[in-house]
Design a protein around this motif. Structure first.
Motif, PDB file in Angstrom:
ATOM      1  N   GLN A  89     -45.117  31.524  56.748  1.00 48.41           N
ATOM      2  CA  GLN A  89     -46.145  30.605  56.264  1.00 48.41           C
ATOM      3  C   GLN A  89     -46.314  30.821  54.755  1.00 48.41           C
ATOM      4  OE1 GLN A  89     -50.220  31.251  57.583  1.00 48.41           O
ATOM      5  NE2 GLN A  89     -50.580  29.055  57.648  1.00 48.41           N
ATOM      6  N   ARG A  90     -46.301  29.700  54.017  1.00 49.61           N
ATOM      7  CA  ARG A  90     -46.393  29.817  52.565  1.00 49.61           C
ATOM      8  C   ARG A  90     -46.865  28.495  51.972  1.00 49.61           C
ATOM      9  NH1 ARG A  90     -40.969  31.776  50.584  1.00 49.61           N
ATOM     10  NH2 ARG A  90     -41.628  33.581  51.839  1.00 49.61           N
ATOM     11  N   ASN A  91     -47.921  28.554  51.154  1.00 45.80           N
ATOM     12  CA  ASN A  91     -48.413  27.390  50.411  1.00 45.80           C
ATOM     13  C   ASN A  91     -48.667  26.184  51.309  1.00 45.80           C
ATOM     14  OD1 ASN A  91     -48.148  28.865  47.999  1.00 45.80           O
ATOM     15  ND2 ASN A  91     -45.998  28.241  47.785  1.00 45.80           N
ATOM     16  N   GLY A  92     -49.298  26.431  52.474  1.00 43.59           N
ATOM     17  CA  GLY A  92     -49.656  25.338  53.361  1.00 43.59           C
ATOM     18  C   GLY A  92     -48.513  24.788  54.189  1.00 43.59           C
ATOM     19  N   ARG A  93     -47.360  25.464  54.152  1.00 48.03           N
ATOM     20  CA  ARG A  93     -46.213  25.011  54.943  1.00 48.03           C
ATOM     21  C   ARG A  93     -45.716  26.140  55.845  1.00 48.03           C
ATOM     22  NH1 ARG A  93     -42.977  21.328  50.424  1.00 48.03           N
ATOM     23  NH2 ARG A  93     -44.373  19.518  50.617  1.00 48.03           N
ATOM     24  N   ILE A  94     -45.051  25.722  56.932  1.00 48.96           N
ATOM     25  CA  ILE A  94     -44.533  26.656  57.928  1.00 48.96           C
ATOM     26  C   ILE A  94     -43.014  26.525  57.958  1.00 48.96           C
ATOM     27  CG2 ILE A  94     -44.643  27.391  60.332  1.00 48.96           C
ATOM     28  CD1 ILE A  94     -47.323  27.517  58.914  1.00 48.96           C
ATOM     29  N   GLN A  95     -42.325  27.650  57.869  1.00 45.09           N
ATOM     30  CA  GLN A  95     -40.870  27.622  58.045  1.00 45.09           C
ATOM     31  C   GLN A  95     -40.573  27.614  59.541  1.00 45.09           C
ATOM     32  OE1 GLN A  95     -38.326  31.104  57.337  1.00 45.09           O
ATOM     33  NE2 GLN A  95     -37.206  29.875  55.814  1.00 45.09           N
ATOM     34  N   ILE A  96     -39.702  26.691  59.964  1.00 47.85           N
ATOM     35  CA  ILE A  96     -39.463  26.497  61.390  1.00 47.85           C
ATOM     36  C   ILE A  96     -37.974  26.624  61.712  1.00 47.85           C
ATOM     37  CG2 ILE A  96     -41.508  25.154  61.979  1.00 47.85           C
ATOM     38  CD1 ILE A  96     -38.293  23.330  61.229  1.00 47.85           C
ATOM     39  N   LYS A  97     -37.676  26.968  62.981  1.00 51.68           N
ATOM     40  CA  LYS A  97     -36.300  27.031  63.465  1.00 51.68           C
ATOM     41  C   LYS A  97     -36.279  26.608  64.912  1.00 51.68           C
ATOM     42  CE  LYS A  97     -34.469  30.938  64.817  1.00 51.68           C
ATOM     43  NZ  LYS A  97     -34.590  30.843  66.298  1.00 51.68           N
ATOM     44  N   LEU A  98     -35.115  26.144  65.356  1.00 51.76           N
ATOM     45  CA  LEU A  98     -34.907  25.878  66.774  1.00 51.76           C
ATOM     46  C   LEU A  98     -34.719  27.192  67.511  1.00 51.76           C
ATOM     47  CD1 LEU A  98     -32.432  22.865  66.601  1.00 51.76           C
ATOM     48  CD2 LEU A  98     -34.812  22.780  67.327  1.00 51.76           C
ATOM     49  N   GLY A  99     -35.125  27.205  68.771  1.00 52.27           N
ATOM     50  CA  GLY A  99     -34.975  28.419  69.552  1.00 52.27           C
ATOM     51  C   GLY A  99     -33.536  28.823  69.729  1.00 52.27           C
ATOM     52  N   SER A 100     -32.616  27.862  69.663  1.00 50.38           N
ATOM     53  CA  SER A 100     -31.199  28.146  69.886  1.00 50.38           C
ATOM     54  C   SER A 100     -30.436  28.425  68.601  1.00 50.38           C
ATOM     55  CB  SER A 100     -30.551  26.960  70.602  1.00 50.38           C
ATOM     56  OG  SER A 100     -30.713  25.779  69.833  1.00 50.38           O
ATOM     57  N   SER A 101     -31.114  28.387  67.463  1.00 54.76           N
ATOM     58  CA  SER A 101     -30.435  28.537  66.185  1.00 54.76           C
ATOM     59  C   SER A 101     -30.834  29.842  65.511  1.00 54.76           C
ATOM     60  CB  SER A 101     -30.777  27.353  65.269  1.00 54.76           C
ATOM     61  OG  SER A 101     -30.203  27.512  63.997  1.00 54.76           O
ATOM     62  N   LYS A 102     -29.897  30.446  64.800  1.00 58.55           N
ATOM     63  CA  LYS A 102     -30.191  31.664  64.060  1.00 58.55           C
ATOM     64  C   LYS A 102     -30.874  31.362  62.735  1.00 58.55           C
ATOM     65  CE  LYS A 102     -26.267  34.269  65.960  1.00 58.55           C
ATOM     66  NZ  LYS A 102     -25.015  35.013  65.623  1.00 58.55           N
ATOM     67  N   ASP A 103     -30.534  30.248  62.117  1.00 60.25           N
ATOM     68  CA  ASP A 103     -31.017  29.927  60.778  1.00 60.25           C
ATOM     69  C   ASP A 103     -32.183  28.948  60.830  1.00 60.25           C
ATOM     70  OD1 ASP A 103     -28.923  31.479  59.707  1.00 60.25           O
ATOM     71  OD2 ASP A 103     -27.547  29.771  59.908  1.00 60.25           O
TER      72      ASP A 103
END
Length: 800
Positions: A89-103
Motif C-alpha cells: 500500500q502506497r500513496n492511496g494505491r494498492i499493489q495487486i497480483k493474481l493468486g496464480s502469478s508470481k509477479d
C-alpha cells in the motif's frame, strides 16, 4: 385469489418461495463501508513501509478500473468482480497480483477495491467496532419501471454510473443478498446504492460461489432485512393466508389474501417466509412479511444440475493429436512451444484464474511403419477435481518434456517403410484420442489435429461418433505448409488435399452449423482451421483455447441464471456483443438447456408483495444460523463449563464461566453485573437466541443471588438445550423429542423465574425422522447449503 408457489427440485410440490424472519432492528447505526480506502480494518497487518500481510483477496468494485505502473502511468484496466491479492500500500494505491502469478500486475486506487470479506454489520460503536446482525436485502422489482412482463432490478458494475458496458445483471428473482459496501455521504461516489454479494464469506473457495459479487443496486429497489428469524406454517397445518393490508388481515376473509401452504415440505427448503416486522393493529398482533407473488419456476427443478453443468465448463482438456512422420519434424517442436505459450499466458490472465486445465497428446504414424500406427502419448487421467496452479504447471512440464523426446520418423532405424501415396493415419489417431481423453467426460475437450496428409480410411463420420460420449468437444485442424519439389508430387498433393477435406468434414460432423440459441444463426467454422506457417499461430491457438476456457464468463452466466434471467436472453445479448465465438455460447446452450427446462427460454418474473399474517399458534418461528454460529452456541451451553467444584460456590462459578464463554464469541467489554446476557449479546454481537430467552433474561447478579431450587432448574434448562442442539448438529434429519412445562416446582418471588419452564427429556433422549412416510423427493432436514454457506433453520423453542 393469489397463490404463492414454487419448485425447488421437488416435483408437484407447491409452497411459498423462500424468505427469512428475525429479531427486527428498527434503527441502523452508522456503518462502515467496504472499499479499501474507507474500511478501517482493511489491512490490520501492515508494516511501516506499506507491505501488506493478508491472506484474503480483494475485489474490483467498478468496471474498467485502472491499473498503474510503478511510475503512475496507466498500463491496463480490469473489469468489475476481478479477484486479486494485495501486496503493498502506497500513496492511496494498492499493489495487486493474481493468486496464480508470481509477479504483481500493478497498482490500483484503494477506492476501486473491496477489502471487506463479510457483510456490513447493523451497527458500529464509538471505537469503530461493528456489532449486531449482518445487513441483508431482498431485491424489489418495480413493475412501473419495466412493465408487467419484465420486472427486474439492474445490478450495475459501478457505484455511480448507469452504463452497462461492463455487463449489468438483471435480477428478477426475489432473493436474499448481503450488503458488502454502500455509497456514503461525503465520498465521490453517488449516494443511493448497495454493493451486493451472494456469499456471506467472500474469501471462501470459488467452487462455493464462483462469482460472489453481484453488482451495485439502487437502494430504492431493495427491501432491507435486518433479522435472523424465519416463519413457516407448522407441520400439521395445511395452509395459512397472508393479506395485502392490515385491514384485510384483521377481517381474515377466506376469499382474500395469499395462500401459504404448510406441511413438512419446508424441511426440504433452504429458506423461510420473510417477516419484516411485528406490528399491532386494532389490538391484534400481525407479522409483516415480504414475498413474491405469482412467479416463474425459481428456484427451478434441476437447479443444482445446471450449476454443476456450468461449473464443468471451467474444467478444460487441451489435447494434441500429431502426425509423427518425418515430414513433421519441425512442427512437433512448434507444438511444444504452443503448449508452453498457452499455459504461461492463461495462468497470468484473470479471466482464466479459476479454469482447471489438463494437457495431453497422441502421436500417430503411417500404417506400414512396422505396425507402429500409433506412437507415443500422454493420455489424460481420471482426476476430475479442480487442479491447483502447481498441479497444472507440473502437467504442462510433463507434456513439454515427453513431447520433446518424440522423434518424427517414418519407421524405426534400420527398417524400410513408408508409402508412395503419402497417406497416413490421422483418423486412427483421432479414434485413439477419443479413448485417451475418456477421463472426466463432462470437461470441455479441445482437440488439435496437426498433420499434412489424409487417411486411407474415408469414414470420418465413424470417427466423429467416437466423441459423442462427451458433452463438449471443440476440434481444431492445423495444417502444415504444402511442400514442393517432391519425387511423387502428385501423390503428395492428393494426400494433402484429402487431409484438408477430411478435416473440414470432421468439423462439420462435430460442430453445429446453426445456433439453436439465436434463431438459427450460422456458425462459422473457419476459425477452427489453422496453418502452421502462420506467424501468429501461437497467438491464434492461445486465443481459441481462451475462448472456450473463460471461467469469468461462466461465473457471470451463473449469476445471471441465479438472478432469474433466461439462458437464451443472456446468450443472445452476449452473441450481439461479439466478444466470444457464437459456438461458445451455443455449447453452453446445448449443455444446459436440458436441465433448465422452461428456464432456458423464460426468465423468472416475480411481482413482489408485502403482506400481513395474524400471529397465531399455527406458525412456527425459526432462527437462521450458520454452522459456525450453531457450534458457538453449543459450546456456550456445554455443561462442562458449569460443573461446580465447590457446591457452595456453584452460582458464582456458573456466572463466571458463562461470562467468559459469552465474551469469547461477542468480544469486549466485560458484561456489566446488572445487564442481562441477552441484552449484552444483542448489543455486541450475534448468537442464535430466542426473543425473551428464559435463560439469557437473567443478569449475572440475579444468577448469583438465585435460590438453589431455581438455580438447579436453570442448569437443567441449559443442559437440556445443549443436548437438543448437539443432537441436531450431529444428525440434522432427526427431530429431538421433548416437552416444556410452564413454571416449576420452586417457590420464587422473581417474575423472571416464572418464565423459566421445566424441560422434560426422556432418558435416553428420543428423536424421530423429519422425512414423512409419503415423501417421494427432497431431503428433509434442518441444515441446507445456501449460496455456499451451510445454514440451519432451528425452531426458537429449541433455543435456550
Amino acid at each position: 385469489m393469489l397463490k404463492i408457489f414454487n419448485y425447488f427440485g421437488v416435483t408437484s410440490l407447491q409452497y411459498i418461495a423462500i424468505f427469512v424472519l428475525g429479531i427486527v432492528v428498527n434503527q441502523l447505526g452508522n456503518t462502515t463501508p467496504g472499499n479499501c480506502k474507507d474500511y478501517p480494518q482493511a489491512f490490520p497487518y501492515i508494516n511501516a513501509a506499506g507491505k501488506i500481510n493478508r491472506d484474503e483477496p480483494v475485489w474490483v468494485i467498478q468496471h474498467n478500473a485502472s491499473v498503474y505502473a510503478d511510475d503512475g502511468s496507466q498500463i491496463n484496466t480490469v473489469k468489475f468482480g476481478t479477484k486479486f491479492f494485495p501486496k503493498w500500500q502506497r500513496n492511496g494505491r494498492i499493489q495487486i497480483k493474481l493468486g496464480s502469478s508470481k509477479d504483481p500486475m500493478g497498482w490500483m486506487d484503494a477506492s476501486a477495491l473491496l477489502c471487506r470479506s463479510e457483510p456490513i454489520k447493523a451497527h458500529v460503536d464509538a471505537h469503530g467496532k461493528e456489532y449486531g446482525l449482518e445487513r441483508k436485502v431482498f431485491i424489489k422489482p418495480d413493475p412501473t419501471i419495466h412493465g408487467q412482463d419484465m420486472r427486474t432490478v439492474t445490478a450495475y458494475p459501478h457505484p455511480s454510473q448507469n452504463s452497462c458496458d461492463g455487463g449489468c445483471k438483471e435480477l428478477s428473482r426475489f432473493d436474499r443478498y448481503f450488503i458488502v459496501d454502500e455509497t456514503m455521504p461525503g465520498d465521490k461516489r453517488q449516494r443511493g446504492r448497495y454493493l451486493l454479494s451472494m456469499a456471506y464469506n467472500l474469501s471462501q473457495p470459488p467452487e462455493e460461489i464462483p462469482q460472489p459479487l453481484v453488482g451495485w443496486v439502487d437502494k430504492a429497489s431493495t427491501i432491507q432485512w435486518n433479522t435472523a428469524l424465519g416463519l413457516r406454517p407448522k407441520v400439521d397445518v395445511q395452509s395459512i393466508r397472508a393479506y395485502p393490508t392490515l385491514a384485510q388481515a384483521r377481517q381474515q376473509k377466506p376469499t382474500q389474501g395469499v395462500e401459504v401452504l404448510g406441511g413438512p415440505r419446508w424441511y426440504a427448503l433452504p429458506m423461510r417466509l420473510a417477516l419484516l416486522e411485528r406490528v399491532e393493529y386494532q389490538g391484534q398482533q400481525f407479522y409483516k412479511v415480504a414475498a413474491p407473488g405469482v412467479g416463474g419456476l425459481t428456484p427451478f427443478e434441476g437447479h443444482e444440475s445446471v450449476i454443476n453443468t456450468l461449473a464443468a465448463r471451467k474444467h478444460v482438456d487441451v489435447f494434441f493429436t500429431i502426425d509423427g512422420t518425418r515430414s513433421m519434424r519441425p512442427f512437433i517442436r512448434s507444438a511444444s512451444r504452443t503448449a508452453n505459450a498457452i499455459i504461461n499466458r492463461l495462468l497470468k490472465n484473470p479471466d482464466y484464474q479459476e479454469t482447471s486445465f489438463r494437457f495431453g497428446f497422441r502421436i500417430y504414424r503411417d500404417q506400414q511403419d512396422a505396425g507402429a500406427t500409433l506412437g507415443e502419448s500422454l493420455p489424460l487421467g481420471t482426476n476430475c477435481e479442480k487442479l491447483s496452479r502447481n498441479a497444472m504447471q507440473e502437467n504442462a512440464d510433463e507434456f513439454t518434456s515427453n513431447l520433446r523426446r518424440v522423434k518424427a520418423h517414418d519407421c524405426p532405424r534400420g527398417q524400410r517403410c513408408g508409402t508412395p501415396d503419402f497417406l497416413e493415419q490421422p483418423l486412427a489417431g483421432l479414434k485413439q484420442t477419443a479413448k485417451d481423453i475418456a477421463g472426466c467426460p463432462d470437461n470441455t475437450k479441445l482437440i488439435f489435429l496437426i498433420g499434412d496428409a489424409g487417411d486411407h480410411d474415408q469414414n470420418v463420420t465413424a470417427v466423429a461418433q467416437s466423441f459423442a460420449r462427451y458433452s463438449a468437444v471443440i476440434p481444431f485442424i492445423i495444417r502444415t505448409p504444402r511442400r514442393t519439389g517432391l519425387r511423387n508430387q502428385a501423390n503428395y498433393n492428393a494426400a494433402y488435399v484429402r487431409f484438408t477435406n477430411q478435416g473440414e468434414t470432421l468439423l462439420d460432423r462435430l460442430l453445429p452449423n446453426k445456433s439453436k440459441a439465436d434463431h438459427g444463426r450460422k456458425i462459422d467454422h473457419s476459425a477452427h482451421s489453422l496453418t502452421l506457417d502462420d506467424e501468429s499461430l501461437i497467438d491464434n491457438v492461445v486465443t481459441q483455447v481462451g475462448n472456450f476456457s473463460n471461467s469469468s464468463e461462466v461465473n457471470e452466466l451463473t449469476v445471471a441464471i441465479e438472478g432469474g434471467q433466461a439462458l437464451e436472453d443472456y446468450l443472445r445479448t452476449r452473441m450481439v456483443k461479439g466478444d466470444l465465438p457464437v459456438l461458445y455460447w451455443e455449447m453452453l446452450h446445448r449443455s444446459s438447456c436440458q436441465q433448465l427446462g422452461e428456464r432456458c427460454t423464460k426468465r423468472t418474473d416475480h411481482r413482489v408483495i408485502e403482506a400481513y399474517i395474524p400471529v397465531s399458534n399455527q406458525l412456527e418461528e425459526e432462527v437462521e444460523t450458520s454452522q459456525k454460529q450453531l457450534n458457538q452456541l453449543i459450546q456456550l451451553l456445554d455443561p462442562d463449563n458449569y460443573i461446580p467444584r465447590d457446591p457452595q460456590r456453584a452460582r458464582q462459578e456458573f456466572v463466571g464461566k458463562l461470562a467468559k464463554q459469552v465474551q469469547k464469541y461477542v468480544g469486549k467489554p466485560v458484561i456489566d453485573n446488572t445487564e442481562s446476557y441477552q441484552a449484552y449479546i444483542e448489543k455486541l454481537g450475534f448468537l442464535p437466541v430466542r426473543q425473551h430467552s428464559p435463560f439469557l433474561q437473567y443478569t449475572p447478579a440475579e444468577i448469583k443471588a438465585m435460590e438453589g431450587c431455581i438455580f438447579n432448574q436453570l442448569k437443567s434448562w441449559v443442559t437440556g438445550h445443549y443436548g437438543i442442539l448437539s443432537s441436531i448438529s450431529l444428525n440434522p434429519t432427526k427431530e429431538p423429542m421433548f416437552t416444556e412445562e410452564p413454571g416449576g416446582v420452586c417457590y420464587t418471588n422473581n417474575p423472571k423465574d416464572e418464565k423459566l419452564p421445566r424441560l422434560i427429556i426422556e432418558s435416553p433422549p428420543k428423536t424421530r425422522e423429519l422425512q414423512p412416510p409419503d415423501a417421494t423427493s427432497g431431503t428433509y432436514q434442518y441444515s441446507h447449503r445456501l449460496h455456499g454457506t451451510m445454514i440451519y433453520w432451528l425452531p426458537t423453542r429449541f433455543l435456550p
